[in-house]
Every structure is written in structure tokens, then in C-alpha cells.
Design a protein around this motif. Structure first.
Motif, mmCIF file in Angstrom:
data_model
loop_
_atom_site.group_PDB
_atom_site.id
_atom_site.type_symbol
_atom_site.label_atom_id
_atom_site.label_comp_id
_atom_site.label_asym_id
_atom_site.label_seq_id
_atom_site.Cartn_x
_atom_site.Cartn_y
_atom_site.Cartn_z
ATOM 1 N N UNK A 134 -59.238 74.681 30.392
ATOM 2 C CA UNK A 134 -58.430 74.421 30.683
ATOM 3 C C UNK A 134 -56.874 74.836 30.958
ATOM 4 N N UNK A 135 -56.056 74.264 29.563
ATOM 5 C CA UNK A 135 -55.352 74.355 28.999
ATOM 6 C C UNK A 135 -55.141 76.051 28.873
ATOM 7 N N UNK A 136 -53.640 76.525 28.839
ATOM 8 C CA UNK A 136 -52.766 78.074 28.955
ATOM 9 C C UNK A 136 -53.642 78.490 27.436
ATOM 10 N N UNK A 137 -53.523 78.043 26.242
ATOM 11 C CA UNK A 137 -53.688 78.590 24.660
ATOM 12 C C UNK A 137 -55.603 78.418 25.006
ATOM 13 N N UNK A 138 -56.034 77.921 25.627
ATOM 14 C CA UNK A 138 -57.670 77.495 25.973
ATOM 15 C C UNK A 138 -57.885 77.430 24.229
ATOM 16 N N UNK A 139 -59.817 78.126 23.831
ATOM 17 C CA UNK A 139 -60.355 76.769 22.631
ATOM 18 C C UNK A 139 -60.584 78.660 21.765
ATOM 19 N N UNK A 140 -60.655 78.013 20.860
ATOM 20 C CA UNK A 140 -61.318 79.081 19.670
ATOM 21 C C UNK A 140 -62.618 78.645 19.791
ATOM 22 N N UNK A 141 -63.388 77.716 19.379
ATOM 23 C CA UNK A 141 -64.627 77.545 19.643
ATOM 24 C C UNK A 141 -64.957 76.136 20.108
ATOM 25 N N UNK A 142 -66.181 76.014 21.038
ATOM 26 C CA UNK A 142 -67.325 74.958 21.788
ATOM 27 C C UNK A 142 -67.983 74.482 20.129
ATOM 28 N N UNK A 143 -68.156 72.840 20.172
ATOM 29 C CA UNK A 143 -68.371 72.712 18.952
ATOM 30 C C UNK A 143 -69.615 71.599 20.003
ATOM 31 N N UNK A 144 -71.022 71.537 19.513
ATOM 32 C CA UNK A 144 -72.412 70.668 19.950
ATOM 33 C C UNK A 144 -72.716 70.370 19.090
ATOM 34 N N UNK A 145 -73.220 68.944 19.037
ATOM 35 C CA UNK A 145 -74.601 68.554 18.306
ATOM 36 C C UNK A 145 -75.776 69.498 18.170
ATOM 37 N N UNK A 146 -76.273 69.522 17.125
ATOM 38 C CA UNK A 146 -77.483 69.968 17.655
ATOM 39 C C UNK A 146 -78.291 69.233 18.199
ATOM 40 N N UNK A 147 -78.775 67.566 17.554
ATOM 41 C CA UNK A 147 -79.636 66.587 18.491
ATOM 42 C C UNK A 147 -78.840 66.366 19.150
ATOM 43 N N UNK A 148 -77.806 66.472 20.329
ATOM 44 C CA UNK A 148 -77.338 65.472 21.172
ATOM 45 C C UNK A 148 -77.958 66.682 22.918
ATOM 46 N N UNK A 149 -77.501 66.035 23.656
ATOM 47 C CA UNK A 149 -78.184 66.036 25.044
ATOM 48 C C UNK A 149 -77.578 67.726 24.841
ATOM 49 N N UNK A 150 -78.458 68.347 26.125
ATOM 50 C CA UNK A 150 -77.790 70.241 26.578
ATOM 51 C C UNK A 150 -77.150 70.211 27.338
ATOM 52 N N UNK A 151 -77.880 68.656 28.491
ATOM 53 C CA UNK A 151 -76.772 68.492 30.415
ATOM 54 C C UNK A 151 -74.788 68.762 29.681
ATOM 55 N N UNK A 152 -74.295 68.335 29.246
ATOM 56 C CA UNK A 152 -72.926 68.561 28.716
ATOM 57 C C UNK A 152 -72.558 69.480 27.946
ATOM 58 N N UNK A 153 -73.383 70.334 27.555
ATOM 59 C CA UNK A 153 -73.071 71.421 26.749
ATOM 60 C C UNK A 153 -73.250 72.387 27.783
ATOM 61 N N UNK A 154 -74.070 72.768 29.097
ATOM 62 C CA UNK A 154 -74.036 73.211 30.228
ATOM 63 C C UNK A 154 -73.142 73.421 31.329
#
Length: 262
Positions: A134-154
């Protein structure tokens, strides 16, 4: 010599590690395609006759080049291309060579992520990542653990979609590392969600991630993608290979510069 003879060794081997800033194009010993060295992997023979991947292009001795994909390296091993290239039946290229390269590229990605973190280019934790989106600068990439829950990523993808709409496809999702690997790289426990923010460390990390994805023949699989009703769809990876460039930031839909999704 002129034309291709200036850029490609006649026998497929180079004369040693490159010196200076310019490295000529090389010929893949498997496909015979001529490519820039950023899209290739150099191999040398160790003193004991073992085929060694020279991922940094610095090892001494003449080098053979293979397209930087797991399938190409596996084919070189299967068809005994290294023995032909180095002109010796004693060259040993084990079947596990592609796995060893993948492990080295993963280690390189972890180290690069650690450096990006030290440079202040990583935020970790669901709430911090959501806030960074939500920041004005935003993000360059989203990192998600391969074995983590998909709910948070969604949910994070949905937040990206609300911010960017279809331009969400510009934001790469780095989901190649496990929870344990992320913990190791970032020096904290139970990292599932993180994000890269703009900076030199972010650019280097994305370059190494693209290198790993290219090797695993994953350049055409999905990343963040465009989304419908807040759910992530799919978007193709770009074909930049090892090309780095400055990462574009997902804070503006109208920055005028397309961002490679890697």
C-alpha cells in the motif's frame, strides 16, 4: 577472422576465463546455438578430470558452454557431449550434475536475499508486506515460502490486484525457497511472506532468481498474474534470462517502463 569467427571458438571451447568487460558469444555444445554468456553455463575440467560448472566464469582452463537450462545440461551428460568437447573419454560428468547446479543456484539466491535484507530491501511478515504493497513506492517482488500456506499468498495477491489491477503481472512472485531456506537467508524464524522493495539489493536478488528459474525451465510458468475478483490468475514469465536491469516497482501503474516478471 570476421563475423561469427570473432565471437565463437571453432571447436566450441573458450581459451580460458574472460578478461575485461566484453565476453564474446558462445556456442552451446548441445544445441550449437550461439548465445551471450549470460544465457549459458561454462564448464571446465578439474585436475582429476571431473566436469565442473563454472557459474561465476572464473575457473582456469578451457571451457565448454551449455545453454543455462537443466534439460540442456542433462542432455550434455546423457550424450557424452563433455567428453567430445574436451576431447577426452576421461572427462567425468555424473548424472547428478544438473542437481548440483540447481543446488548452487539456490544457494546463490539465498545469499543474494540475505544481502538484500542487510541492504534494507526486504520486509518480512504478512502485515509488513501488506503495508508495503500500500505504500507509494510499492514492492519489487513478492516472496512466499514454497511450503507455506497458499491462503496468505492469495490475500496478498488480492491486495496487489486492488492496487494495480491487471498490472499485477509486473510483480514477480519468488516462491522457489522453502520456509527453512527463507529463515536461513533472513536470519529469523518462520518466514512465510516477505517482499522486495526498491534498491540495488533487490535488483541483484531478482537477477539470481531469474537465473534459477531459467535453469529449471520455469520461464513460462505463472507468477503473480492478472487477477479476477481479487484472485490471482496467471501471467507468463519474461524471456530475459539472466538479464538484470533495474527492477520496476509495483507502486505505480503508469511508470512508463514495463517490468520484466522474470
Amino acid at each position: 577472422m570476421s563475423g561469427a569467427a570473432e565471437t565463437v571458438e571453432a571447436d566450441g571451447l573458450d581459451s580460458g576465463p574472460a578478461r575485461g568487460r566484453h565476453t564474446p558469444a558462445r556456442t552451446c555444445i548441445v544445441t550449437r546455438a550461439v548465445r551471450p554468456p549470460e544465457e549459458m553455463i561454462r564448464f571446465v575440467l578439474s585436475p582429476s578430470g571431473e566436469v565442473v560448472a563454472d557459474l561465476k566464469g572464473r575457473l582456469p582452463g578451457r571451457g565448454a558452454w551449455v545453454s543455462a537450462r537443466r534439460t540442456a545440461v542433462a542432455e550434455a551428460v546423457r550424450r557424452r557431449q563433455f567428453q567430445r568437447a574436451f576431447r577426452t573419454a576421461e572427462a567425468r560428468a555424473p548424472a547428478e550434475l544438473p542437481d548440483g547446479i540447481a543446488a548452487a543456484l539456490r544457494a546463490d539466491l539465498r545469499q543474494s536475499l540475505a544481502l538484500a535484507n542487510k541492504a534494507g530491501c526486504v520486509v518480512a511478515g504478512f502485515a509488513k508486506v501488506e503495508a508495503a504493497i500500500g505504500e507509494p513506492a510499492g514492492i519489487s517482488g513478492l516472496i512466499h515460502a514454497r511450503d507455506g500456506s497458499q491462503d496468505g499468498l492469495r490475500k496478498l495477491r488480492a491486495a496487489l490486484y486492488r492496487r494495480l489491477g491487471d498490472a499485477i503481472s509486473r510483480v514477480p512472485v519468488l516462491d522457489d525457497l522453502s520456509n527453512e531456506e527463507l529463515d536461513m537467508a533472513l536470519g529469523r524464524d518462520h518466514v512465510i511472506h516477505a517482499a522486495l522493495v526498491a534498491g540495488v539489493g533487490s535488483a541483484g536478488c531478482l537477477a539470481r532468481w531469474r537465473r534459477l528459474r531459467l535453469f529449471e525451465d520455469a520461464v513460462d510458468t505463472t507468477e503473480a498474474g492478472s487477477a479476477d475478483h481479487g484472485e490471482a490468475g496467471s501471467a507468463p514469465h519474461d524471456e530475459t534470462g539472466f538479464s538484470t536491469g533495474a527492477p520496476q516497482v509495483a507502486g505505480s501503474r503508469d511508470d512508463g517502463t514495463p517490468q520484466g516478471s522474470g
